[in-house]
Scaffold this motif. Structure first.
Motif, PDB file in Angstrom:
ATOM      1  N   LEU A 234      -8.333 -25.581  21.631  1.00  0.00           N
ATOM      2  CA  LEU A 234      -7.091 -25.773  20.890  1.00  0.00           C
ATOM      3  C   LEU A 234      -7.279 -25.606  19.387  1.00  0.00           C
ATOM      4  O   LEU A 234      -6.297 -25.698  18.634  1.00  0.00           O
ATOM      5  N   ASP A 235      -8.492 -25.396  18.901  1.00  0.00           N
ATOM      6  CA  ASP A 235      -8.717 -25.139  17.478  1.00  0.00           C
ATOM      7  C   ASP A 235      -8.538 -23.662  17.126  1.00  0.00           C
ATOM      8  O   ASP A 235      -8.746 -23.269  15.970  1.00  0.00           O
ATOM      9  N   THR A 236      -8.190 -22.823  18.093  1.00  0.00           N
ATOM     10  CA  THR A 236      -8.044 -21.389  17.854  1.00  0.00           C
ATOM     11  C   THR A 236      -6.842 -21.132  16.956  1.00  0.00           C
ATOM     12  O   THR A 236      -5.737 -21.660  17.192  1.00  0.00           O
ATOM     13  N   ARG A 237      -7.032 -20.269  15.934  1.00  0.00           N
ATOM     14  CA  ARG A 237      -5.946 -19.868  15.037  1.00  0.00           C
ATOM     15  C   ARG A 237      -6.048 -18.352  14.808  1.00  0.00           C
ATOM     16  O   ARG A 237      -7.160 -17.800  14.763  1.00  0.00           O
ATOM     17  N   LEU A 238      -4.903 -17.678  14.639  1.00  0.00           N
ATOM     18  CA  LEU A 238      -4.861 -16.242  14.428  1.00  0.00           C
ATOM     19  C   LEU A 238      -4.433 -15.939  12.994  1.00  0.00           C
ATOM     20  O   LEU A 238      -3.562 -16.644  12.450  1.00  0.00           O
ATOM     21  N   PRO A 239      -5.002 -14.891  12.373  1.00  0.00           N
ATOM     22  CA  PRO A 239      -4.596 -14.539  11.002  1.00  0.00           C
ATOM     23  C   PRO A 239      -3.210 -13.896  10.983  1.00  0.00           C
ATOM     24  O   PRO A 239      -2.888 -13.064  11.843  1.00  0.00           O
ATOM     25  N   VAL A 240      -2.395 -14.269  10.016  1.00  0.00           N
ATOM     26  CA  VAL A 240      -1.058 -13.692   9.845  1.00  0.00           C
ATOM     27  C   VAL A 240      -1.185 -12.549   8.847  1.00  0.00           C
ATOM     28  O   VAL A 240      -1.226 -12.765   7.630  1.00  0.00           O
ATOM     29  N   ALA A 241      -1.258 -11.305   9.335  1.00  0.00           N
ATOM     30  CA  ALA A 241      -1.508 -10.144   8.475  1.00  0.00           C
ATOM     31  C   ALA A 241      -0.222  -9.534   7.945  1.00  0.00           C
ATOM     32  O   ALA A 241      -0.195  -8.972   6.851  1.00  0.00           O
ATOM     33  N   THR A 242       0.872  -9.584   8.693  1.00  0.00           N
ATOM     34  CA  THR A 242       2.137  -8.977   8.275  1.00  0.00           C
ATOM     35  C   THR A 242       3.251 -10.002   8.404  1.00  0.00           C
ATOM     36  O   THR A 242       3.046 -11.112   8.925  1.00  0.00           O
ATOM     37  N   PHE A 253       2.598 -18.997  17.180  1.00  0.00           N
ATOM     38  CA  PHE A 253       1.439 -19.287  18.034  1.00  0.00           C
ATOM     39  C   PHE A 253       0.530 -20.327  17.376  1.00  0.00           C
ATOM     40  O   PHE A 253       0.050 -21.262  18.027  1.00  0.00           O
ATOM     41  N   ASN A 254       0.284 -20.161  16.072  1.00  0.00           N
ATOM     42  CA  ASN A 254      -0.576 -21.128  15.365  1.00  0.00           C
ATOM     43  C   ASN A 254       0.064 -22.514  15.347  1.00  0.00           C
ATOM     44  O   ASN A 254      -0.625 -23.527  15.529  1.00  0.00           O
ATOM     45  N   ARG A 255       1.388 -22.580  15.119  1.00  0.00           N
ATOM     46  CA  ARG A 255       2.063 -23.884  15.130  1.00  0.00           C
ATOM     47  C   ARG A 255       2.004 -24.502  16.520  1.00  0.00           C
ATOM     48  O   ARG A 255       1.808 -25.724  16.663  1.00  0.00           O
ATOM     49  N   MET A 256       2.172 -23.667  17.542  1.00  0.00           N
ATOM     50  CA  MET A 256       2.080 -24.191  18.916  1.00  0.00           C
ATOM     51  C   MET A 256       0.685 -24.757  19.189  1.00  0.00           C
ATOM     52  O   MET A 256       0.545 -25.828  19.796  1.00  0.00           O
ATOM     53  N   ALA A 257      -0.363 -24.045  18.761  1.00  0.00           N
ATOM     54  CA  ALA A 257      -1.728 -24.532  18.974  1.00  0.00           C
ATOM     55  C   ALA A 257      -1.943 -25.858  18.258  1.00  0.00           C
ATOM     56  O   ALA A 257      -2.591 -26.767  18.798  1.00  0.00           O
ATOM     57  N   ALA A 258      -1.397 -25.981  17.034  1.00  0.00           N
ATOM     58  CA  ALA A 258      -1.555 -27.244  16.306  1.00  0.00           C
ATOM     59  C   ALA A 258      -0.837 -28.380  17.025  1.00  0.00           C
ATOM     60  O   ALA A 258      -1.379 -29.502  17.147  1.00  0.00           O
ATOM     61  N   ARG A 259       0.392 -28.108  17.516  1.00  0.00           N
ATOM     62  CA  ARG A 259       1.119 -29.150  18.245  1.00  0.00           C
ATOM     63  C   ARG A 259       0.387 -29.522  19.529  1.00  0.00           C
ATOM     64  O   ARG A 259       0.316 -30.698  19.914  1.00  0.00           O
ATOM     65  N   LEU A 260      -0.171 -28.528  20.236  1.00  0.00           N
ATOM     66  CA  LEU A 260      -0.928 -28.833  21.452  1.00  0.00           C
ATOM     67  C   LEU A 260      -2.154 -29.682  21.147  1.00  0.00           C
ATOM     68  O   LEU A 260      -2.514 -30.578  21.926  1.00  0.00           O
ATOM     69  N   LYS A 261      -2.777 -29.405  20.003  1.00  0.00           N
ATOM     70  CA  LYS A 261      -3.945 -30.200  19.617  1.00  0.00           C
ATOM     71  C   LYS A 261      -3.554 -31.650  19.396  1.00  0.00           C
ATOM     72  O   LYS A 261      -4.228 -32.579  19.883  1.00  0.00           O
TER      73      LYS A 261
END
Length: 526
Positions: A234-242, A253-261
């Motif tokens: 659940l610590d996985t995060r993706l870079p926001v390039a665009t 997706f990153n916000r969802m991962a943080a909420r799941l954590k």
């Protein structure tokens, strides 16, 4: 260009423009090809018509020679040949006129119009020969007619030869021109198709490099991130390039991962608290279950002990009654009283035996003592034992035996107790019933016992009444001394029989319980 919608819109627009361009080119190519083919086919048809015209002119010359001969055999041949020549001339003329009308180029129309003059010469030559033949036919000298027709035919050939040659040569050049145009058109179509193919490949390569490959790479990153989340990382995060739609998706997706954590932490704490609560409740349930099992064992032991304790004095009472009945010193006036006491004590003794058997069956102990049994006797005794309860409830209780007594291998006490339980259930549960009856019917392989009433009948889910701890109607556990349907089925099946529930016919009402008992027990039925 920062939005995927704009990119896909441009892509779709470009593809649509390319498709429209290809469709327009294909339409133009088909039209040009069709026009060239039509021109070639029309030239070929005109050549055939001119060849036919040449043959008709030859036949007309031969018919003219025959018509001015010394003995003409078929005078009508000249008229037929003349008609055929006119028809061929008209066919060639119509073909030229149709071509002139369909042609859009001024040059083509001029060329086709120039071909109408040779046709006029041919038509004039035919008229001239026709007149000459008519004049020659009036000459009486045969030799002169022969010389005259020979000269007329020579003049006719000299007049018709150049126009026919001109027409044939013109149509041949037309066929060659159409063939050359077809080959040039095919070459242009190949070049255009190759150019369109190169353009399409270049466009696809450009789209792949500028749009498809970056999108696939970013989608693959999202898929890998989702897989990692699925594995519990659940610590996985993706870079926001665009900042396009995929960029918004990555941010979500990153916000969802943080909420799941955060939720995983709360769930872990709640799970620990729940496990502690479940462990505590499990311990309490085990303690309560142990206490209930001890109480149940004490109840069954008390029930069995009471049954044993009651059977001993009842046995003594029955023995004393038998001694008093057989003693000659007993006054005659006491004998009916002693018989009544013995009868009631015997019934009570059976009730105590029933209680003891039920107590043993609740602990899984059921023993059958099979021996030849008269079903009429067992059922009569069961009906007699329930008669007082039926009278108290003001319900008629009848027994309908079979024509002949039926003897089967069975345990009479268990069988009597099952029938008494079914009668007791009918008396207690059949609300509004006025009559309960027991019927015995002989079968080829045994006997069929039916306990029925005229009450409301069984509910739709009647088969569930065979389950343990299942009650129907408004029965109270304190009423009656019957046996449950679950135990009844158990006893009947131990006798290798079947029990089923049913209702009356279309014009009848009430409940039916049918027992089917075999005449002989199986050897492995213990």
């Amino acid at each position: 260009m920062g939005s995927l919608r704009v990119r896909f819109g441009l892509l779709i627009g470009s593809a649509a423009a390319l498709v429209m361009l290809a469709a327009g080119g294909l339409y133009w190519a088909l039209t040009a090809t069709e026009r060239t083919l039509d021109s070639t086919l029309e030239a070929q048809v005109r050549l055939e018509l001119i060849a036919e015209l040449s043959g008709r002119l030859t036949e007309y010359g031969l018919a003219a020679v025959e018509a001015v001969g010394e003995n003409p055999s078929r005078p009508e041949r000249l008229a037929n040949a003349r008609d055929e020549v006119d028809r061929a001339l008209n066919a060639v003329d119509e073909g030229l006129n149709r071509t002139i009308a369909q042609s859009d180029a001024i040059v083509d129309r001029t060329q086709y119009a120039a071909r109408s003059r040779p046709l006029a010469r041919l038509r004039a030559a035919r008229v001239m020969l026709d007149r000459q033949v008519a004049q020659i036919q009036r000459e009486p000298d045969t030799g002169k007619r022969t010389d005259a027709i020979r000269g007329a035919l020579n003049a006719f050939g000299a007049v018709t030869g150049p126009p026919l040659t001109f027409l044939v040569e013109a149509e041949r050049r037309g066929v060659e021109t159409a063939s050359a145009q077809a080959r040039a058109l095919a070459l242009r179509l190949r070049i255009i198709a190759l150019a369109v193919a190169v353009l399409a490949v270049a466009m696809l390569v450009l789209v792949h490099r500028t749009l498809t490959r970056p999108l696939l790479r970013r989608i693959e990153d999202i898929r890998a991130g989702a897989t990692a989340i699925g594995r519990g990382e659940l610590d996985t995060r993706l870079p926001v390039a665009t900042h396009d739609e995929l960029g918004l998706l990555v941010a979500s997706f990153n916000r969802m991962a943080a909420r799941l954590k955060r939720r995983e932490g709360r769930v872990a704490a709640a799970r620990a608290a729940l496990e502690e609560t479940v462990a505590q409740a499990t311990a309490e349930l085990r303690a309560a279950n142990s206490r209930l099992e001890e109480i149940d064992r004490s109840r069954r032991r008390f029930f069995a002990d009471v049954s044993h304790e009651l059977r001993t004095p009842l046995t003594v009472i029955l023995g004393e009654c038998d001694l008093a009945a057989r003693s000659p010193d007993t006054p005659e006036s006491f004998r009916p009283v002693i018989a009544t006491i013995r009868k009631r004590a015997l019934r009570l003794h059976r009730r105590v035996g029933d209680m003891l058997r039920i107590a043993r069956s609740e602990s899984g102990q059921i023993e059958l003592e099979r021996r030849p049994v008269s079903l009429v006797s067992v059922l009569s005794e069961a009906v007699e034992n329930c008669a007082s309860e039926a009278k108290r409830r003001r319900i008629a209780l009848d027994f309908h035996p079979s024509e002949a007594d039926i003897e089967i291998q069975a345990d009479p006490e268990w069988l009597r107790q099952v029938v008494e339980g079914l009668i007791d259930n009918a008396l207690r549960h059949a609300a509004g019933a006025t009559r309960v009856w027991v019927a015995l019917r002989a079968r080829r392989d045994g006997a069929e016992v039916t306990v029925a009433d005229d009450g409301p009948g069984f509910p739709p889910d009647a088969e569930t009444l065979f389950e343990r701890f299942r009650r129907g109607g408004t029965s109270s556990p304190a009423q009656g001394f019957g046996i449950g349907l679950a135990l009844a089925r158990w006893v009947v099946e131990r006798h290798d029989g079947t029990i089923r529930l049913g209702s009356g016919g279309p014009e009848e009402r009430g409940a039916r319980v049918t027992l089917v008992l075999p005449a002989e027990a199986r050897e492995d039925a213990a």
